[in-house]
Each structure stands twice: as C-alpha cells, then as structure tokens.
Design an enzyme around this catalytic site. Structure first.
Site, PDB file in Angstrom:
ATOM      1  N   SER A   8       0.836  -1.194   0.000  1.00  0.00           N
ATOM      2  CA  SER A   8       0.000   0.000   0.000  1.00  0.00           C
ATOM      3  C   SER A   8       0.872   1.246   0.000  1.00  0.00           C
ATOM      4  CB  SER A   8      -0.876   0.021   1.257  1.00  0.00           C
ATOM      5  OG  SER A   8      -1.613   1.222   1.310  1.00  0.00           O
ATOM      6  N   ASN A  10      -0.856   4.030   0.886  1.00  0.00           N
ATOM      7  CA  ASN A  10      -1.735   4.843   1.715  1.00  0.00           C
ATOM      8  C   ASN A  10      -1.066   5.116   3.067  1.00  0.00           C
ATOM      9  OD1 ASN A  10      -3.739   5.315   3.829  1.00  0.00           O
ATOM     10  ND2 ASN A  10      -5.272   4.917   2.264  1.00  0.00           N
ATOM     11  N   LYS A  13      -2.841   3.806   6.236  1.00  0.00           N
ATOM     12  CA  LYS A  13      -2.721   2.347   6.406  1.00  0.00           C
ATOM     13  C   LYS A  13      -1.334   1.986   6.933  1.00  0.00           C
ATOM     14  CE  LYS A  13      -5.834   0.743   2.721  1.00  0.00           C
ATOM     15  NZ  LYS A  13      -5.914  -0.106   1.519  1.00  0.00           N
ATOM     16  N   GLU A  39      -4.584  -7.826  -9.778  1.00  0.00           N
ATOM     17  CA  GLU A  39      -6.014  -7.720 -10.078  1.00  0.00           C
ATOM     18  C   GLU A  39      -6.821  -8.373  -8.959  1.00  0.00           C
ATOM     19  OE1 GLU A  39      -9.330  -8.875 -13.452  1.00  0.00           O
ATOM     20  OE2 GLU A  39      -7.280  -9.554 -13.742  1.00  0.00           O
ATOM     21  N   ASP A  69      -7.789  -6.143   1.738  1.00  0.00           N
ATOM     22  CA  ASP A  69      -8.916  -5.765   0.888  1.00  0.00           C
ATOM     23  C   ASP A  69     -10.051  -5.452   1.838  1.00  0.00           C
ATOM     24  OD1 ASP A  69     -10.242  -5.228  -1.510  1.00  0.00           O
ATOM     25  OD2 ASP A  69     -11.166  -7.206  -1.554  1.00  0.00           O
ATOM     26  N   ARG A 177      -9.961  -2.334  10.201  1.00  0.00           N
ATOM     27  CA  ARG A 177      -8.546  -2.574   9.903  1.00  0.00           C
ATOM     28  C   ARG A 177      -7.764  -2.842  11.191  1.00  0.00           C
ATOM     29  NH1 ARG A 177      -6.067  -1.711   5.803  1.00  0.00           N
ATOM     30  NH2 ARG A 177      -7.697  -0.432   4.961  1.00  0.00           N
TER      31      ARG A 177
END
Length: 195
Positions: A8, A10, A13, A39, A69, A177
């Site tokens: 990630s 982010n 995160k 994918e 995810d 999370r």
C-alpha cells in the site's frame, strides 16, 4: 527487527500497521522500488487480500508481505457491493455514497444495516495467514461529517454518528482494519512462541 513489506502507498494504512505491528519494521513497496498491481478478481475480501500478499511476496525473495482488501456489505441489498465496493460505481466517493443512499430511499433504519469488512493477509510466498475485522452500523440517510474518506460519511454507528464525524483517534480505536491487524499480531506472536 523482521521486515514486513506493506502492499500500500496509503499513509494512513502504513501508520496504523506501524503502530500495531510494533515488533516489525514496516516498509512500503515504494521504498524498495516494487510496483506490482494485482487484479482483485476473487469472490471474497479474504481471497483478494491473500492473492495480493502471495503475488507480491513471491517477488520479495523470502520477505513477508502484508496486503488487505476491504469494503462494505449492506444487508438489505444482500451484501452488495461487497468485493465490488471500489468498482461498482464510476465517480467520486461522494457520488458513490449518494447512489447508495438513493438505493435505500424510504427504507427504515433497522433494515439499513451495513458491515465494514477488512481482510488482511500476510505471506512469505510459501505460508499465508489471513485475519478479518468487521464493524457494524447503519447506512445514514444523508452524508454527514468532514473527516475520513470512502464510505465514512454514510457509515453510521449505533450512536447516530458517522465515521466521518469522529476524530482520527476515535475512528482508529474501532476500525475494522485495527481489529484485523490486532488479530494478525496475536497470530504472529503465537507463531513466534511455537518456533
């Protein structure tokens, strides 16, 4: 310190992973110059998280990779949008949120139940573990709050506040999370003891 590569870019995160997985050095893929786009074509959040973690870990020569995810499941809509959370609607987060509110127009609160689910997988390319965190709430009748992103402004807690009306600290305490990361940390500690 054992290193874990996080799939990630982010910042939020990464910060959360650093805070919870204190015994590990968390490195972003960018830091080590890896750019792999996996994918997300599995039927579950767990499936997507595992696929991402395993695919990237195989490129890391034995280093561990952590991937996640997440998305929302609306009970009244049979778990929609589920794994298609990010892909079912073109446009901004706000446009997507308004489209969900529209789908539930006139539906009473007790039937507007929503789950926020996060699956986090950790793999070294050979062994993989995966944990899931979940928080429950209701789809708000209107967008509320300025903090947060994604579905925060329509994810209403039992107390009537949306996630976007909480401070970052308050949100972090209850996030799906965080729950998944805490479970993962526990599993890792158990494994260390067994070794």
């Amino acid at each position: 310190m054992k290193e874990i590569v996080i799939a990630s870019g982010n910042k939020g995160k990464i910060k959360e992973a650093v805070e919870i997985l204190k015994n590990y050095k968390i490195i972003s893929m960018k830091e080590i110059g890896i750019d792999i786009d996996v994918e997300e074509d599995q039927k579950t959040f767990e499936g997507n998280a595992i696929k991402k973690a395993e695919t990237i870990a195989k490129q890391l020569n034995g280093k561990q990779c952590i991937a996640d995810d997440s998305g929302i499941e609306i009970e009244y809509l049979d778990g929609f949008p589920g794994v298609f959370t990010k892909r079912w609607h073109e446009g901004t987060d706000r446009e997507r949120n308004l489209a969900i509110i529209e789908k539930l127009k006139g539906i009473p609160r007790e039937k507007r139940k929503i789950n926020f689910v996060t699956a986090i997988a950790l793999s070294d390319g050979k062994e993989t573990i995966c944990e899931v965190g979940k928080i429950e709430g209701f789809v708000a009748e209107e967008v509320k709050g300025e903090n947060g992103f994604g579905f925060d402004e329509i994810f209403e807690l039992e107390n009537g506040k949306t996630l976007a009306e909480l401070s970052q600290e308050e949100k972090n305490q209850i996030s799906a999370r965080r729950i998944a990361l805490e479970k993962l940390r526990k599993r890792l500690l158990e494994q260390e003891v067994e070794r």
